[in-house]
Enzyme design. Structure first.
Site, PDB file in Angstrom:
ATOM      1  N   ASP A  10       0.826  -1.215   0.000  1.00  0.00           N
ATOM      2  CA  ASP A  10       0.000   0.000   0.000  1.00  0.00           C
ATOM      3  C   ASP A  10       0.860   1.264   0.000  1.00  0.00           C
ATOM      4  O   ASP A  10       1.954   1.279   0.567  1.00  0.00           O
ATOM      5  CB  ASP A  10      -0.916  -0.026   1.238  1.00  0.00           C
ATOM      6  CG  ASP A  10      -2.043   0.994   1.131  1.00  0.00           C
ATOM      7  OD1 ASP A  10      -2.377   1.409  -0.005  1.00  0.00           O
ATOM      8  OD2 ASP A  10      -2.588   1.372   2.179  1.00  0.00           O
ATOM      9  N   HIS A  27       2.115   3.357  -9.149  1.00  0.00           N
ATOM     10  CA  HIS A  27       1.910   1.918  -9.354  1.00  0.00           C
ATOM     11  C   HIS A  27       3.097   1.306 -10.097  1.00  0.00           C
ATOM     12  O   HIS A  27       3.502   0.181  -9.832  1.00  0.00           O
ATOM     13  CB  HIS A  27       0.599   1.668 -10.103  1.00  0.00           C
ATOM     14  CG  HIS A  27      -0.608   2.054  -9.305  1.00  0.00           C
ATOM     15  ND1 HIS A  27      -0.851   1.555  -8.043  1.00  0.00           N
ATOM     16  CD2 HIS A  27      -1.630   2.902  -9.566  1.00  0.00           C
ATOM     17  CE1 HIS A  27      -1.971   2.079  -7.571  1.00  0.00           C
ATOM     18  NE2 HIS A  27      -2.466   2.907  -8.473  1.00  0.00           N
ATOM     19  N   LEU A 121      10.815 -20.483  -4.857  1.00  0.00           N
ATOM     20  CA  LEU A 121       9.811 -19.620  -4.212  1.00  0.00           C
ATOM     21  C   LEU A 121       8.448 -19.754  -4.893  1.00  0.00           C
ATOM     22  O   LEU A 121       8.355 -19.682  -6.122  1.00  0.00           O
ATOM     23  CB  LEU A 121      10.274 -18.154  -4.307  1.00  0.00           C
ATOM     24  CG  LEU A 121       9.272 -17.097  -3.825  1.00  0.00           C
ATOM     25  CD1 LEU A 121       9.165 -17.114  -2.299  1.00  0.00           C
ATOM     26  CD2 LEU A 121       9.674 -15.704  -4.308  1.00  0.00           C
TER      27      LEU A 121
END
Ligand code: IPE
Ligand code: IPE
Ligand code: MG
Length: 232
Positions: A10, A27, A121
């Site tokens: 955020d 963004h 991962l």
């Protein structure tokens, strides 16, 4: 080392505003930060990294911001897929991503297909994800099986319920990090975070660095988890 780290990325909009840039620049910068965090998570040996990229509520934003976010996502997947694959990362999506623009759905499916046999991962991207939506989908599936006579009410256990969620095969997050200083979950992994450790670094997502991630993990390692029990 936490097995599963989940992050609410955020603060992109505020980061852009601070620089006098349009929100989409935030963004974009957020995607660059993410790229480094994925790499670092691999190196640290974290098994699962989940990032909250777009919530079921984020559709409320202006259409051009929503469209821009997906364009940035497509660009990121396109540009990074080869390297993710090379680093043995397995990509998965949590959420109702079929409702995203066609081009994004195609790219995401390509990423999942290409990396499905990787053993490093596990990188989960929460897209059009909402905790309540996820819980209701599970409840509907269970209600249907029960109505059809294939499931007894007493067989509905926490384990069975967990298997009906987008996160069916994942361990619950050990650590949840939310950047930007907001102290809330905003509909993220509501069922799964029952006993997660929460950390709220006071930094906007584009400024979150691999060093910051290491600091969060150190803080996590200093916490005592009791899961409702007592320490012997
Ligand atoms: C998080 O950054 C990214 C998404 C929700 C897609 P924000 O866009 O929420 O940034 P702020 O909270 O407005 O600063
Ligand atoms: C949560 O951030 C969703 C993502 C980071 C994708 P928001 O910015 O949407 O959350 P609120 O509106 O501040 O609670
Ligand atoms: Mg926000």
């Amino acid at each position: 080392m936490p097995k599963h780290v989940a992050i609410v990325m955020d603060g992109n909009g505020r980061w852009a505003k601070k620089q006098g840039l349009p929100r989409l620049a935030g963004h974009n910068a957020g995607m660059m930060a993410l790229k480094e965090i994925v790499k670092k998570s691999s190196v640290l040996g974290i098994e699962h990294l989940t990032v909250y990229a777009f919530s079921t509520e984020n559709w409320k934003r202006p259409q051009d911001e929503v469209g821009g976010i997906f364009k940035i996502l497509i660009y990121y997947v396109d540009k990074e897929l080869a390297e993710l694959h090379q680093n043995n990362v397995k990509v998965s999506i949590l959420g109702d991503y079929g409702l995203l623009p066609k081009e994004a759905v195609k790219k995401l499916e390509e990423a999942m297909e290409r990396t499905k046999d990787n053993t490093g991962l596990c990188f989960h991207i929460a897209l059009n994800y909402g905790g309540r939506d996820e819980i209701l989908k599970a409840v509907r599936a269970i209600a249907k099986e029960t109505a059809e006579g294939n499931l007894l009410p007493e067989d509905i256990t926490p384990e069975l319920f967990s298997k009906k969620l987008y996160t069916a095969d994942l361990p619950d997050p050990d650590l949840v990090i939310r950047t930007s200083g907001e102290l809330r979950l905003s509909n993220f992994l509501l069922w799964q975070t029952a006993y997660s450790e929460l950390i709220f670094p006071d930094v906007l997502w584009p400024d979150f660095t691999p060093e910051r991630l290491e600091e969060c993990i150190k803080e996590y390692q200093g916490r005592t988890r009791r899961f409702g029990g007592i320490l012997k």
